[in-house]
Design a protein around this motif. Structure first.
Motif, PDB file in Angstrom:
ATOM      1  N   THR A 116       0.687  -1.466  -0.663  1.00 23.16           N
ATOM      2  CA  THR A 116       0.151  -0.364   0.186  1.00 23.16           C
ATOM      3  C   THR A 116       0.825   0.694   0.105  1.00 23.16           C
ATOM      4  OG1 THR A 116      -1.523  -1.213   1.368  1.00 23.16           O
ATOM      5  CG2 THR A 116      -1.772   1.225   1.527  1.00 23.16           C
ATOM      6  N   ALA A 175       2.588   2.146  -3.422  1.00 25.63           N
ATOM      7  CA  ALA A 175       1.169   1.904  -4.106  1.00 25.63           C
ATOM      8  C   ALA A 175       1.197   4.245  -4.119  1.00 25.63           C
ATOM      9  CB  ALA A 175       0.518   1.700  -4.200  1.00 25.63           C
ATOM     10  N   GLY A 176       1.252   3.973  -3.079  1.00 29.81           N
ATOM     11  CA  GLY A 176       1.760   5.602  -3.033  1.00 29.81           C
ATOM     12  C   GLY A 176       0.712   6.873  -1.317  1.00 29.81           C
ATOM     13  N   THR A 199       0.521   7.051   2.863  1.00 28.20           N
ATOM     14  CA  THR A 199       1.629   7.426   3.431  1.00 28.20           C
ATOM     15  C   THR A 199       1.420   7.283   5.089  1.00 28.20           C
ATOM     16  OG1 THR A 199       1.387  10.247   2.808  1.00 28.20           O
ATOM     17  CG2 THR A 199       2.220   9.908   4.953  1.00 28.20           C
ATOM     18  N   ASP A 238      -3.797   8.922   3.194  1.00 27.38           N
ATOM     19  CA  ASP A 238      -3.700   8.874   1.385  1.00 27.38           C
ATOM     20  C   ASP A 238      -3.856   7.493   0.890  1.00 27.38           C
ATOM     21  OD1 ASP A 238      -3.019  11.970   1.418  1.00 27.38           O
ATOM     22  OD2 ASP A 238      -0.910  11.108   2.258  1.00 27.38           O
ATOM     23  N   PRO A 246      -4.267   4.986  -2.408  1.00 27.86           N
ATOM     24  CA  PRO A 246      -4.409   4.520  -2.953  1.00 27.86           C
ATOM     25  C   PRO A 246      -5.177   3.741  -3.921  1.00 27.86           C
ATOM     26  CG  PRO A 246      -2.276   4.250  -2.456  1.00 27.86           C
ATOM     27  CD  PRO A 246      -2.698   4.511  -1.602  1.00 27.86           C
ATOM     28  N   SER A 291      -4.968  -0.430  -4.530  1.00 25.29           N
ATOM     29  CA  SER A 291      -4.236  -0.986  -3.058  1.00 25.29           C
ATOM     30  C   SER A 291      -4.166  -2.247  -1.997  1.00 25.29           C
ATOM     31  CB  SER A 291      -3.256   0.522  -2.182  1.00 25.29           C
ATOM     32  OG  SER A 291      -4.719   0.791  -1.279  1.00 25.29           O
TER      33      SER A 291
END
Length: 456
Positions: free
Chosen positions: A320, A323-324, A326, A348, A350, A353
């Protein structure tokens, strides 16, 4: 999977058990069917008396039974003891109420006496998970046996001592032999038991994959089945909510049972006006929790159930983040002995994910930012699961929309999701079908027989 007790706090194997042979399994199913023929005719008042005695034993032995659960699944000792007391509450509830719930229901038909009579089905197979090794079983057993059925328990293979302790406490409470039995068998034997003509129904609490397999087997045999499967419950926070209360309950819900509960809040969907503040407070509160020995009264979060559980959760978090997402806090498994994973907060999230589409079974909170009420409802419903959920707002119009439009079997307003004997329990979508507890419990495994007496 071996039938064994492995202490999650150390990783040590404590005890192993031999699975039943085919002959032993057949004998137990036959014993259950034979016991049913007598148990169904035991007066309801006598069954209630036995359940009240069982409840007292559970209360009296809560600490001893709690220690077994802590050693087998790593839940904190305090929560294990509380779980046993909850089982006692369930036994008393059905002792007091099942008879009325199963009373004949009259129907107005001119010139006849017509009624619905609830009659027990017979032996019911319960396929139960490890995370609440006592409550999951009694949630089924108290109403089903009060209705006159007998019970066959196929418990998770990592809680054999809990499974045997449950059978033992039934016997010591005075229940006739074979009314409730534990089957020490592997998962490969479940379809065989469901296919046996002497077994009349099945209930499962477990994974989506296990649910599909059990439902298929029961459907093939045209037998009643109830499924309570996974969940990825939304926890919606809107600007009118009291943030102190919302954060406190968010932490409690997410870390209940070391984060290993189908009805843990898992997806925190927060209005953009309060999202930054909520996320900061949630991260700080999760980071402040004490992780450690589940027998220590100062421990907030104990170990996960197994090394594989840690590996799976860690991979989901890593994927996760890759995948972007935080990483707000946590995210690194313990390096010492035992199966520990720290309280973790992701933000946040994505699309696509693991935290978006999968159930994260451990103390990991995933935070979404919603632009408005419509967006919050969209995110809440953007999941294959639909077990429970909670919403936090003091605005009555918002409450009504959230209750009406979020697709779950249960929705709680300004309270996190829980189970209690008085309230129906169950999910929608991929979280299963059927209902347990309340009046649904005793009426699930019965034949609702229409009786028509002309001229009556």
């Amino acid at each position: 999977m071996a039938i064994a007790t492995i202490d999650p706090s150390t990783g040590d194997q404590l005890k192993t058990f031999d699975a039943l042979t085919a002959e032993q399994l057949d004998a137990k199913i036959m014993a259950s069917a034979t016991a049913f023929r007598h148990w169904r005719d035991v007066p309801a008042e006598r069954r209630a008396e036995l359940f009240r005695g069982l409840a007292q034993r559970l209360d009296d032995e809560a600490e001893e039974l709690g220690r077994i659960a802590t050693r087998e699944v790593g839940k904190t000792f305090g929560s294990a003891v509380a779980e046993v007391h909850k089982c006692a509450k369930g036994c008393r509830y059905y002792a007091d109420n099942a008879q009325a719930m199963l009373a004949d229901v009259p129907h107005e038909v001119e010139g006849a006496r017509v009624l619905t009579r609830y009659e027990p089905l017979g032996p019911v197979l319960a396929v139960m998970p490890w995370n609440f090794p006592y409550w999951q079983v009694f949630r089924f057993a108290a109403p089903a046996l009060m209705a006159g059925n007998t019970g066959l328990l196929k418990h998770a293979s990592n809680v054999p001592q809990c499974a045997l302790a449950i059978e033992d406490v039934f016997l010591r409470a005075g229940f006739p032999e074979n009314v409730f039995q534990t089957l020490l068998i592997g998962s490969s034997e479940i379809e065989k038991v469901i296919s046996d003509d002497r077994v009349r129904a099945v209930t499962l609490t477990g994974s989506e994959a296990a649910g599909r397999a059990v439902a298929a087997a029961a459907g093939k045999q045209i037998k009643t089945s109830v499924l309570e499967l996974g969940g990825s419950d939304p926890f919606v926070v809107l600007p009118s909510a009291d943030l102190d209360t919302a954060v406190r309950n968010a932490v409690t819900s997410r870390t209940l049972n070391n984060g290993q509960s189908c009805i843990n809040a898992k997806r925190f969907i927060v209005h953009t006006d309060v999202a930054d503040e909520f996320t900061r407070r949630l991260g700080e509160a999760m980071a402040a929790l004490t992780v450690g020995d589940p027998m220590d009264e100062n421990t907030d979060v104990g170990p996960l159930s197994s090394g594989d559980a840690v590996k799976t959760l860690d991979q989901q978090v890593r994927d996760t983040v890759a995948a972007g997402a935080t990483l707000v806090t946590g995210g690194e498994p313990g390096s010492g002995p035992g199966f520990y994973y720290p309280p973790t907060v992701l933000a946040d999230i994505p699309d696509g994910s693991p935290a978006h589409r999968e159930e994260l079974f451990g103390p990991v909170a995933s935070v979404w930012r919603a632009q408005d009420l419509d967006d919050a409802i969209r995110i809440a419903n953007d999941s294959p699961f639909g077990l429970g959920g909670s919403v936090w707002t003091t605005d009555e119009a918002e409450q009504e929309r959230l209750v009406r439009e979020i697709e779950t079997g249960m929705i709680y307003v300004n309270r996190f999701t829980e189970s209690t004997p008085e309230v129906p329990f169950g999910g929608a979508k991929n979280s299963g079908y059927g209902r347990e507890l309340a009046g649904f419990g005793p009426r699930t495994f019965v034949n609702a027989k229409t009786v028509w007496i002309e001229g009556g």
